[in-house]
Design a protein around this motif. Structure first.
Motif, PDB file in Angstrom:
ATOM      1  N   ILE A 131       0.835  -1.203   0.000  1.00  0.00           N
ATOM      2  CA  ILE A 131       0.000   0.000   0.000  1.00  0.00           C
ATOM      3  C   ILE A 131       0.870   1.253   0.000  1.00  0.00           C
ATOM      4  CG2 ILE A 131      -1.633   1.334   1.385  1.00  0.00           C
ATOM      5  CD1 ILE A 131      -2.876  -1.287   2.280  1.00  0.00           C
ATOM      6  N   MET A 132       1.884   1.276   0.859  1.00  0.00           N
ATOM      7  CA  MET A 132       2.764   2.435   0.931  1.00  0.00           C
ATOM      8  C   MET A 132       3.542   2.621  -0.375  1.00  0.00           C
ATOM      9  SD  MET A 132       5.893   3.182   3.582  1.00  0.00           S
ATOM     10  CE  MET A 132       6.894   1.911   2.812  1.00  0.00           C
ATOM     11  N   LEU A 133       4.064   1.522  -0.926  1.00  0.00           N
ATOM     12  CA  LEU A 133       4.851   1.603  -2.148  1.00  0.00           C
ATOM     13  C   LEU A 133       3.989   2.038  -3.334  1.00  0.00           C
ATOM     14  CD1 LEU A 133       7.829   1.061  -2.784  1.00  0.00           C
ATOM     15  CD2 LEU A 133       7.187  -1.219  -3.559  1.00  0.00           C
ATOM     16  N   THR A 134       2.766   1.531  -3.406  1.00  0.00           N
ATOM     17  CA  THR A 134       1.866   1.925  -4.489  1.00  0.00           C
ATOM     18  C   THR A 134       1.493   3.392  -4.396  1.00  0.00           C
ATOM     19  OG1 THR A 134       0.981  -0.327  -4.533  1.00  0.00           O
ATOM     20  CG2 THR A 134      -0.309   1.369  -5.638  1.00  0.00           C
ATOM     21  N   TYR A 135       1.322   3.893  -3.176  1.00  0.00           N
ATOM     22  CA  TYR A 135       1.016   5.323  -2.998  1.00  0.00           C
ATOM     23  C   TYR A 135       2.181   6.187  -3.486  1.00  0.00           C
ATOM     24  CZ  TYR A 135      -0.328   9.684  -0.742  1.00  0.00           C
ATOM     25  OH  TYR A 135      -0.663  10.992  -0.504  1.00  0.00           O
ATOM     26  N   ILE A 136       3.399   5.766  -3.181  1.00  0.00           N
ATOM     27  CA  ILE A 136       4.579   6.515  -3.639  1.00  0.00           C
ATOM     28  C   ILE A 136       4.669   6.487  -5.167  1.00  0.00           C
ATOM     29  CG2 ILE A 136       7.104   6.556  -3.623  1.00  0.00           C
ATOM     30  CD1 ILE A 136       6.989   5.491  -0.758  1.00  0.00           C
ATOM     31  N   PHE A 137       4.420   5.330  -5.764  1.00  0.00           N
ATOM     32  CA  PHE A 137       4.449   5.223  -7.223  1.00  0.00           C
ATOM     33  C   PHE A 137       3.346   6.055  -7.877  1.00  0.00           C
ATOM     34  CE2 PHE A 137       6.722   0.886  -7.024  1.00  0.00           C
ATOM     35  CZ  PHE A 137       7.941   1.519  -7.160  1.00  0.00           C
ATOM     36  N   MET A 138       2.194   6.146  -7.208  1.00  0.00           N
ATOM     37  CA  MET A 138       1.128   6.986  -7.752  1.00  0.00           C
ATOM     38  C   MET A 138       1.568   8.441  -7.805  1.00  0.00           C
ATOM     39  SD  MET A 138      -2.619   7.904  -6.224  1.00  0.00           S
ATOM     40  CE  MET A 138      -1.792   9.075  -5.141  1.00  0.00           C
ATOM     41  N   LEU A 139       2.209   8.926  -6.733  1.00  0.00           N
ATOM     42  CA  LEU A 139       2.721  10.302  -6.732  1.00  0.00           C
ATOM     43  C   LEU A 139       3.792  10.483  -7.809  1.00  0.00           C
ATOM     44  CD1 LEU A 139       2.998  10.988  -2.887  1.00  0.00           C
ATOM     45  CD2 LEU A 139       1.179  11.674  -4.457  1.00  0.00           C
ATOM     46  N   ALA A 140       4.639   9.452  -7.975  1.00  0.00           N
ATOM     47  CA  ALA A 140       5.672   9.534  -9.005  1.00  0.00           C
ATOM     48  C   ALA A 140       5.055   9.621 -10.398  1.00  0.00           C
ATOM     49  CB  ALA A 140       6.607   8.327  -8.908  1.00  0.00           C
ATOM     50  N   TRP A 141       4.024   8.833 -10.658  1.00  0.00           N
ATOM     51  CA  TRP A 141       3.367   8.876 -11.966  1.00  0.00           C
ATOM     52  C   TRP A 141       2.634  10.190 -12.179  1.00  0.00           C
ATOM     53  CZ3 TRP A 141       4.227   6.530 -16.240  1.00  0.00           C
ATOM     54  CH2 TRP A 141       4.766   5.257 -16.252  1.00  0.00           C
ATOM     55  N   LEU A 142       2.138  10.803 -11.109  1.00  0.00           N
ATOM     56  CA  LEU A 142       1.550  12.140 -11.248  1.00  0.00           C
ATOM     57  C   LEU A 142       2.612  13.135 -11.701  1.00  0.00           C
ATOM     58  CD1 LEU A 142      -0.816  12.400  -8.143  1.00  0.00           C
ATOM     59  CD2 LEU A 142      -1.489  12.387 -10.545  1.00  0.00           C
ATOM     60  N   GLY A 143       3.821  13.027 -11.123  1.00  0.00           N
ATOM     61  CA  GLY A 143       4.908  13.889 -11.565  1.00  0.00           C
ATOM     62  C   GLY A 143       5.308  13.617 -13.002  1.00  0.00           C
ATOM     63  N   VAL A 144       5.340  12.334 -13.393  1.00  0.00           N
ATOM     64  CA  VAL A 144       5.662  11.984 -14.781  1.00  0.00           C
ATOM     65  C   VAL A 144       4.608  12.541 -15.735  1.00  0.00           C
ATOM     66  CG1 VAL A 144       5.883  10.053 -16.391  1.00  0.00           C
ATOM     67  CG2 VAL A 144       7.007   9.953 -14.171  1.00  0.00           C
ATOM     68  N   THR A 145       3.348  12.470 -15.331  1.00  0.00           N
ATOM     69  CA  THR A 145       2.273  13.015 -16.174  1.00  0.00           C
ATOM     70  C   THR A 145       2.425  14.520 -16.352  1.00  0.00           C
ATOM     71  OG1 THR A 145       0.797  11.285 -15.356  1.00  0.00           O
ATOM     72  CG2 THR A 145      -0.221  13.169 -16.450  1.00  0.00           C
ATOM     73  N   ALA A 146       2.742  15.224 -15.267  1.00  0.00           N
ATOM     74  CA  ALA A 146       2.945  16.671 -15.368  1.00  0.00           C
ATOM     75  C   ALA A 146       4.153  16.993 -16.246  1.00  0.00           C
ATOM     76  CB  ALA A 146       3.128  17.263 -13.971  1.00  0.00           C
ATOM     77  N   PHE A 147       5.222  16.195 -16.113  1.00  0.00           N
ATOM     78  CA  PHE A 147       6.410  16.433 -16.929  1.00  0.00           C
ATOM     79  C   PHE A 147       6.137  16.151 -18.407  1.00  0.00           C
ATOM     80  CE2 PHE A 147      10.360  14.810 -18.855  1.00  0.00           C
ATOM     81  CZ  PHE A 147      11.184  15.916 -18.676  1.00  0.00           C
ATOM     82  N   THR A 148       5.345  15.118 -18.689  1.00  0.00           N
ATOM     83  CA  THR A 148       5.038  14.769 -20.075  1.00  0.00           C
ATOM     84  C   THR A 148       4.147  15.814 -20.737  1.00  0.00           C
ATOM     85  OG1 THR A 148       5.134  12.450 -19.371  1.00  0.00           O
ATOM     86  CG2 THR A 148       4.239  12.880 -21.547  1.00  0.00           C
ATOM     87  N   SER A 149       3.387  16.536 -19.940  1.00  0.00           N
ATOM     88  CA  SER A 149       2.513  17.567 -20.522  1.00  0.00           C
ATOM     89  C   SER A 149       3.299  18.751 -21.085  1.00  0.00           C
ATOM     90  CB  SER A 149       1.514  18.058 -19.471  1.00  0.00           C
ATOM     91  OG  SER A 149       2.193  18.696 -18.401  1.00  0.00           O
ATOM     92  N   LEU A 150       4.545  18.929 -20.644  1.00  0.00           N
ATOM     93  CA  LEU A 150       5.350  20.057 -21.146  1.00  0.00           C
ATOM     94  C   LEU A 150       5.662  19.928 -22.638  1.00  0.00           C
ATOM     95  CD1 LEU A 150       7.788  20.595 -18.129  1.00  0.00           C
ATOM     96  CD2 LEU A 150       5.720  21.878 -18.705  1.00  0.00           C
ATOM     97  N   PRO A 151       6.244  18.807 -23.106  1.00  0.00           N
ATOM     98  CA  PRO A 151       6.458  18.700 -24.564  1.00  0.00           C
ATOM     99  C   PRO A 151       5.171  18.691 -25.363  1.00  0.00           C
ATOM    100  CG  PRO A 151       6.942  16.608 -23.486  1.00  0.00           C
ATOM    101  CD  PRO A 151       6.795  17.627 -22.399  1.00  0.00           C
ATOM    102  N   VAL A 152       4.080  18.192 -24.778  1.00  0.00           N
ATOM    103  CA  VAL A 152       2.794  18.249 -25.477  1.00  0.00           C
ATOM    104  C   VAL A 152       2.377  19.696 -25.695  1.00  0.00           C
ATOM    105  CG1 VAL A 152       0.335  17.690 -25.311  1.00  0.00           C
ATOM    106  CG2 VAL A 152       2.040  16.001 -24.629  1.00  0.00           C
ATOM    107  N   PHE A 153       2.575  20.523 -24.680  1.00  0.00           N
ATOM    108  CA  PHE A 153       2.238  21.946 -24.797  1.00  0.00           C
ATOM    109  C   PHE A 153       3.115  22.634 -25.837  1.00  0.00           C
ATOM    110  CE2 PHE A 153       3.075  26.337 -23.353  1.00  0.00           C
ATOM    111  CZ  PHE A 153       1.795  26.862 -23.503  1.00  0.00           C
ATOM    112  N   ILE A 154       4.424  22.329 -25.817  1.00  0.00           N
ATOM    113  CA  ILE A 154       5.354  22.951 -26.775  1.00  0.00           C
ATOM    114  C   ILE A 154       4.998  22.550 -28.200  1.00  0.00           C
ATOM    115  CG2 ILE A 154       7.758  23.029 -27.535  1.00  0.00           C
ATOM    116  CD1 ILE A 154       8.561  22.643 -24.592  1.00  0.00           C
TER     117      ILE A 154
END
Length: 278
Positions: A131-154
């Protein structure tokens, strides 16, 4: 007649066995695993090809040259991101298998609570750890999603300018990689509307394909976030079920122990009465 009855019983036994096997599958974990694999595959595959397309666009239309081997330029950063993508694909392939196995064992622990397989403290700790590890990975994937939105915007801005070139007649707009930190400030690698490079870039397949690949990569990262949230719900529900099952198991053990003690007391008194009578 007897052969038909034996065949019918055999088919009934196989049907019951299949139903039992299908009933033991943790379907919520299976759905989350399929969604996770689809999202990670989409993110890693499309992201890798989109980065390769970005390299082609920078080299062919912006004339950005790869620096020395020991320098940290945009091409080196793209290579690093590609290696990170390889690691993400491998790590979450293994993690999905682990979560699926945990779902099988948790379901088996709940359904076979009073059988040979018992819920242990180690099993509860493993569930809490997931449960703890999955929660950390969820936050990490949220960061990856935000980072991936930058080249999409450009790329969306560049793609929009290319789609509206007829409206921009008489207006000069320039695309400067220095605005995004892609090239050093001292290097002027601009491409302006009306130039041959701009029209070639807009008419090429690299720009359109790279833009849509980044969009698919963003969708894959979003699917991975949804899969992590689904896993959190499944793991939390399993944790609650296991906790209640542990309490029930302790209650049954205590009840069985008390019944055994009462039986022993009754047996002892019966023997004493028999000895007194004899």
């Amino acid at each position: 007649m007897e052969e038909d009855m034996d065949e019918g019983q055999t088919q009934k036994g196989c049907l019951e066995c299949c139903i039992k096997c299908l009933g033991g599958i943790p379907y919520p974990s299976l759905i989350a695993t399929i969604l996770l694999y689809a999202g990670v595959a989409l993110f890693c595959g499309c992201g890798h090809e989109a980065l390769s397309g970005t390299v082609t666009i920078l080299q062919n239309y912006f004339e950005v040259v790869r620096g020395p081997v020991d320098s940290l330029d945009v091409f080196t950063m793209i290579d690093i991101i590609k290696y990170v993508i390889y690691g993400i694909a491998s790590a979450f392939f293994v993690y999905g298998i682990l979560l699926m196995v945990e779902g099988f064992f948790t379901s088996g622990a709940i359904k076979d609570l009073y059988g040979d397989f018992k819920i242990t403290t180690c099993g509860r700790c493993v569930s809490a750890w997931f449960i703890m590890l999955t929660y950390i990975f969820m936050l990490a994937w949220l960061g990856v999603t935000a980072f991936t939105s930058l080249p999409v915007f450009i790329y969306f801005n560049i793609w929009t300018i290319c789609q509206n070139t007829t409206i921009l007649e008489g207006v000069t707009l320039c695309l400067d990689p220095r605005q995004y930190g892609i090239v050093p400030i001292g290097e002027g690698k601009t491409v302006c509307t009306g130039s041959d490079k701009f029209y070639k870039m807009c008419e090429s397949n690299e720009l359109d394909m790279t833009f849509h690949l980044f969009v698919c990569s963003l969708a894959g990262a979003g699917a991975a976030v949804v899969a992590m949230i689904h896993y959190l719900m499944v793991l939390s529900a399993n944790w609650a079920y296991v906790k209640d099952a542990c309490r029930m198991q302790k209650y049954e053990d205590t009840k069985s122990k008390e019944e055994q003690e009462l039986h022993d007391i009754h047996s002892t008194r019966s023997k004493e009465r028999l000895n007194a009578y004899t």
